[in-house]
Design an enzyme around this catalytic site. Structure first.
Site, PDB file in Angstrom:
ATOM      1  N   LYS A 120       0.834  -1.212   0.000  1.00 51.01           N
ATOM      2  CA  LYS A 120       0.000   0.000   0.000  1.00 51.01           C
ATOM      3  C   LYS A 120       0.864   1.255   0.000  1.00 51.01           C
ATOM      4  CE  LYS A 120      -1.656   1.913   3.632  1.00 51.01           C
ATOM      5  NZ  LYS A 120      -2.335   2.194   4.911  1.00 51.01           N
ATOM      6  N   ASP A 138      -6.461   1.057   1.121  1.00 48.35           N
ATOM      7  CA  ASP A 138      -6.441   1.092   2.581  1.00 48.35           C
ATOM      8  C   ASP A 138      -7.812   0.647   3.085  1.00 48.35           C
ATOM      9  OD1 ASP A 138      -8.128   3.201   2.042  1.00 48.35           O
ATOM     10  OD2 ASP A 138      -7.052   4.657   3.287  1.00 48.35           O
TER      11      ASP A 138
END
Length: 212
Positions: A120, A138
């Site tokens: 991420k 997320d």
């Protein structure tokens, strides 16, 4: 959700916010990288308060590395998990100096080789700093993608792949910013603010709230 609904969803978000930005404060790819590392399980507001004190003193890999773990910890001790984050940041700075001439690498593989940098974080840096077509999933994006029916998936990688496939190409570059902001301020975890939602009529969520 069909392709027409997806396109209209992003068209509206683009209309409302043509140039979405991250809420993390930064002025270089390196500052962004460190801010994203620090933001894990922490708020952007909290990270910005810490980096506002840190960056005027040290905002390069060499300068932060020179602070050492204890020195850096003094600047970020208001952030959750600051001890482990300080260790990761110092080691990341060392590797950037030794392996990358103090520059932030522009490949996922090189970024993920840095301590504290997962998929991420790498995607955020690649997209926001280097304007590459990546999708940083997320908790907000995972929730919005599944709740709305935009791009359902059992895990973040599944959702990432679905979004990369289904988001209209012309909106893909900025799409993760729109999705994060939507999840943070409208499609919230405990109670979505459906009454204030610009895309309520396009959303497949079955338990919509009547007001915000």
């Amino acid at each position: 959700m069909n392709a027409l609904k997806r396109r209209e969803m992003f068209r509206r978000w683009h209309e409302d916010n043509p140039e979405p930005k991250t809420e993390l404060a930064y002025s270089s790819a390196f500052e962004l990288l460190i801010a994203v590392i620090l933001s894990a399980q922490s708020t952007d507001v909290g990270v910005n308060k810490a980096t506002a004190k840190l960056y005027p003193v040290a905002n390069t890999p060499a300068a932060i590395y020179a602070l050492g773990v204890e020195g850096l910890s003094e600047y970020i001790k208001t952030i959750g998990l600051y001890n482990s984050k300080a260790k990761n940041v110092i080691e990341t700075c060392r590797l950037l100096v030794e392996l990358h001439n103090g520059e932030v690498p522009q490949s996922r593989e090189a970024l993920e080789a840095l301590p504290g940098v997962g998929r991420k974080t790498a995607n955020v840096v690649l997209n926001t700093a280097f304007r590459q077509l990546t999708m940083a999933v997320d908790t907000h994006i995972f929730r919005v993608s599944n709740r709305t029916g935009l791009a359902p998936g059992k895990n973040v990688v599944d959702v990432e792949k679905a979004l990369m496939k289904f988001v209209p190409r012309e909106y893909l570059l900025d799409s993760h910013h729109w999705l994060i902001l939507h999840g943070r301020y409208v499609c919230q975890a405990r109670k979505p603010r459906c009454g204030s939602c610009r895309v309520e009529d396009l959303c497949d969520y079955r338990f919509k709230t009547s007001d915000d």
